[in-house]
Write a protein that holds these residues in place. Structure first.
Motif, short mmCIF file in Angstrom:
data_model
loop_
_atom_site.label_atom_id
_atom_site.label_comp_id
_atom_site.label_asym_id
_atom_site.label_seq_id
_atom_site.Cartn_x
_atom_site.Cartn_y
_atom_site.Cartn_z
N LYS A 8 0.69 -5.07 -9.25
CA LYS A 8 0.58 -3.75 -8.65
C LYS A 8 -0.40 -3.77 -7.47
O LYS A 8 -0.15 -3.15 -6.43
CB LYS A 8 0.12 -2.72 -9.69
N THR A 9 -1.51 -4.47 -7.62
CA THR A 9 -2.48 -4.59 -6.53
C THR A 9 -1.80 -5.22 -5.30
O THR A 9 -1.98 -4.75 -4.16
CB THR A 9 -3.68 -5.44 -6.95
N PHE A 10 -1.02 -6.26 -5.52
CA PHE A 10 -0.32 -6.93 -4.43
C PHE A 10 0.64 -5.97 -3.72
O PHE A 10 0.71 -5.94 -2.48
CB PHE A 10 0.43 -8.15 -4.97
N CYS A 11 1.39 -5.18 -4.48
CA CYS A 11 2.36 -4.26 -3.88
C CYS A 11 1.66 -3.17 -3.06
O CYS A 11 2.14 -2.80 -1.98
CB CYS A 11 3.23 -3.63 -4.97
N VAL A 12 0.56 -2.64 -3.60
CA VAL A 12 -0.18 -1.62 -2.85
C VAL A 12 -0.75 -2.22 -1.56
O VAL A 12 -0.71 -1.61 -0.49
CB VAL A 12 -1.31 -1.02 -3.71
N LEU A 13 -1.25 -3.45 -1.64
CA LEU A 13 -1.79 -4.12 -0.46
C LEU A 13 -0.69 -4.34 0.58
O LEU A 13 -0.91 -4.13 1.79
CB LEU A 13 -2.41 -5.45 -0.86
N ALA A 14 0.49 -4.73 0.14
CA ALA A 14 1.60 -4.94 1.07
C ALA A 14 1.99 -3.64 1.74
O ALA A 14 2.42 -3.63 2.91
CB ALA A 14 2.79 -5.53 0.32
N ASP A 15 1.85 -2.51 1.00
CA ASP A 15 2.19 -1.21 1.57
C ASP A 15 1.11 -0.71 2.53
O ASP A 15 1.40 -0.24 3.63
CB ASP A 15 2.40 -0.20 0.44
N LYS A 16 -0.16 -0.82 2.11
CA LYS A 16 -1.27 -0.31 2.93
C LYS A 16 -1.59 -1.22 4.11
O LYS A 16 -2.13 -0.75 5.12
CB LYS A 16 -2.53 -0.14 2.05
N LYS A 17 -1.32 -2.51 3.91
CA LYS A 17 -1.60 -3.52 4.94
C LYS A 17 -3.08 -3.56 5.33
O LYS A 17 -3.44 -3.89 6.46
CB LYS A 17 -0.74 -3.28 6.20
N HIS A 18 -3.94 -3.22 4.37
CA HIS A 18 -5.37 -3.17 4.65
C HIS A 18 -6.13 -3.29 3.33
O HIS A 18 -5.88 -2.52 2.39
CB HIS A 18 -5.71 -1.84 5.34
N PHE A 19 -7.06 -4.24 3.23
CA PHE A 19 -7.78 -4.47 1.99
C PHE A 19 -8.66 -3.28 1.60
O PHE A 19 -8.72 -2.90 0.43
CB PHE A 19 -8.64 -5.74 2.12
N THR A 20 -9.35 -2.71 2.59
CA THR A 20 -10.26 -1.60 2.29
C THR A 20 -9.49 -0.38 1.78
O THR A 20 -9.87 0.24 0.79
CB THR A 20 -11.07 -1.21 3.54
N GLN A 21 -8.39 -0.04 2.46
CA GLN A 21 -7.58 1.11 2.03
C GLN A 21 -6.97 0.88 0.65
O GLN A 21 -6.87 1.79 -0.18
CB GLN A 21 -6.48 1.39 3.05
N THR A 22 -6.58 -0.36 0.38
CA THR A 22 -6.02 -0.69 -0.93
C THR A 22 -7.09 -0.51 -2.02
O THR A 22 -6.82 0.04 -3.09
CB THR A 22 -5.51 -2.14 -0.94
N ALA A 23 -8.29 -0.99 -1.74
CA ALA A 23 -9.39 -0.86 -2.69
C ALA A 23 -9.69 0.61 -2.98
O ALA A 23 -9.90 1.00 -4.14
CB ALA A 23 -10.63 -1.56 -2.15
N GLU A 24 -9.70 1.44 -1.95
CA GLU A 24 -9.96 2.87 -2.13
C GLU A 24 -8.85 3.52 -2.94
O GLU A 24 -9.11 4.35 -3.82
CB GLU A 24 -10.10 3.55 -0.76
N HIS A 25 -7.61 3.15 -2.66
CA HIS A 25 -6.47 3.73 -3.37
C HIS A 25 -6.50 3.40 -4.86
O HIS A 25 -6.16 4.23 -5.71
CB HIS A 25 -5.16 3.23 -2.74
N LEU A 26 -6.90 2.17 -5.16
CA LEU A 26 -6.90 1.71 -6.56
C LEU A 26 -8.25 1.87 -7.23
O LEU A 26 -8.41 1.46 -8.39
CB LEU A 26 -6.48 0.23 -6.60
N HIS A 27 -9.21 2.46 -6.51
CA HIS A 27 -10.56 2.67 -7.04
C HIS A 27 -11.16 1.33 -7.48
O HIS A 27 -11.71 1.19 -8.58
CB HIS A 27 -10.54 3.66 -8.22
N MET A 28 -11.05 0.36 -6.56
CA MET A 28 -11.59 -0.98 -6.79
C MET A 28 -12.50 -1.35 -5.63
O MET A 28 -12.58 -0.63 -4.63
CB MET A 28 -10.45 -2.02 -6.87
N THR A 29 -13.15 -2.48 -5.79
CA THR A 29 -13.88 -3.04 -4.65
C THR A 29 -12.92 -3.90 -3.85
O THR A 29 -11.88 -4.35 -4.34
CB THR A 29 -15.05 -3.90 -5.13
N GLN A 30 -13.28 -4.15 -2.58
CA GLN A 30 -12.44 -4.99 -1.73
C GLN A 30 -12.36 -6.41 -2.29
O GLN A 30 -11.30 -7.04 -2.26
CB GLN A 30 -13.00 -5.00 -0.31
N SER A 31 -13.49 -6.90 -2.84
CA SER A 31 -13.48 -8.24 -3.42
C SER A 31 -12.59 -8.29 -4.65
O SER A 31 -11.96 -9.32 -4.95
CB SER A 31 -14.90 -8.67 -3.78
N GLY A 32 -12.50 -7.16 -5.38
CA GLY A 32 -11.61 -7.09 -6.53
C GLY A 32 -10.16 -7.23 -6.13
O GLY A 32 -9.37 -7.91 -6.81
N VAL A 33 -9.78 -6.60 -5.03
CA VAL A 33 -8.39 -6.72 -4.52
C VAL A 33 -8.11 -8.17 -4.16
O VAL A 33 -7.06 -8.73 -4.51
CB VAL A 33 -8.20 -5.80 -3.29
#
Length: 291
Positions: A8-33
């Motif tokens: 799921k993290t991978f799919c959100v990252l592919a959609d957002k195309k940005h690590f920071t935005q993905t982390a915010e969307h999933l309520h994670m840290t960028q390093s966690g993504v």
């Protein structure tokens, strides 16, 4: 096996195309993504991203995974939604009961289905032994029986009682032992059992059903009173079956001086977690039987 959280993290990252935005969307840290993507690559032994400075593009493997993963996650979300929703008025409810109470319940349940078309009823008329076996084999959700069924697999609770009625042609002016002998008995699957219960309490002469000539036998609940209405004999039936007969002017029903009722038990599989639709139908049945 692929970890669904990493996927799921991978799919959100592919959609957002940005690590920071993905982390915010999933309520994670960028390093966690980044860790999720790395673990997914290690699990698949394949590089999924081509990192270019702060950006990235999907590799061929990443594009292939994305196409399959989006469909898979959508299906998983659908399954989760169905399980969590547990609707109160949708899905199949499987029931078995004796014919008499079925003549009362089934039309009422069909009215409920008209209001909630996603409800589906599988309703069968059956004797007590068949009802018990169906519950043991988990082939039905609700059983109604005229005997208590308490076994390792099944529990029961009395929910109602139904009067047994002596039914004669309307032309009969007086009921006594001689008139019953003259009429003869219209038998049915529960006929001997019902006759023994009612007649033994009200006619001292009664010892066994063989004392009465058999004027006919029928195994369809809605047809048992047809020969009675035509003057061919008498029978003993539970009240609901009598009330369901259309030609009431052609028959006469008697409770007799010593009333006899047959208990009705609601049975279900022991320790089974019931879905909301089944719980609602049990509540509806209790209401109908107590009316």
């Amino acid at each position: 096996m692929i970890n669904m959280v990493w996927l799921k993290t991978f799919c959100v990252l592919a959609d957002k195309k940005h690590f920071t935005q993905t982390a915010e969307h999933l309520h994670m840290t960028q390093s966690g993504v980044s860790q999720h993507v790395k673990k997914l690559e290690e699990a698949l032994n394949s590089e999924l991203l081509l990192r270019e400075g702060k950006g990235f593009t999907l590799t061929e493997s990443g594009q292939l995974l994305l196409a399959e993963a989006e469909e898979l996650l959508e299906k998983l979300d659908g399954i989760e939604l169905k399980i969590k929703s547990d609707p109160e008025f949708a899905g199949e409810v499987r029931l078995m009961s004796p014919g008499s109470v079925g003549t009362l319940l089934y039309p009422e349940l069909l009215c409920l289905q008209q209001s909630h078309p996603e409800l589906v009823f599988d309703y069968r008329f059956a004797p007590n032994d068949d009802i018990q076996q169906a519950l043991i084999e988990d082939k039905i959700d609700i059983g109604l029986a005229t005997i208590p069924i308490d076994t390792e697999w099944v529990i029961s609770k009395q929910v109602a009682s139904e009067p047994l009625l002596l039914v004669t042609p309307s032309t009969v002016q007086h009921v006594d032992w001689e008139s019953l002998q003259a009429l003869g008995f219209i038998n049915h699957p529960d006929g001997e059992h019902h006759a023994r219960q009612l007649l033994s309490k009200n006619f001292p002469e009664f010892e066994h059903i063989s004392q009465l000539k058999q004027s006919g036998r029928i195994n369809q609940i809605h047809l048992i009173l047809e020969p009675v209405s035509k003057g061919l004999g008498f029978t003993v039936l539970p009240q609901h079956a009598v009330k369901a007969f259309q030609s009431q002017d052609l028959i006469t029903a008697y409770e007799l001086s010593t009333p006899v009722s047959e208990a009705l038990y609601l049975c279900q599989r022991r320790n089974k977690v019931l879905p909301n639709r089944v719980k609602n139908i049990i509540s509806e049945i209790n209401t109908l039987l107590s009316a």
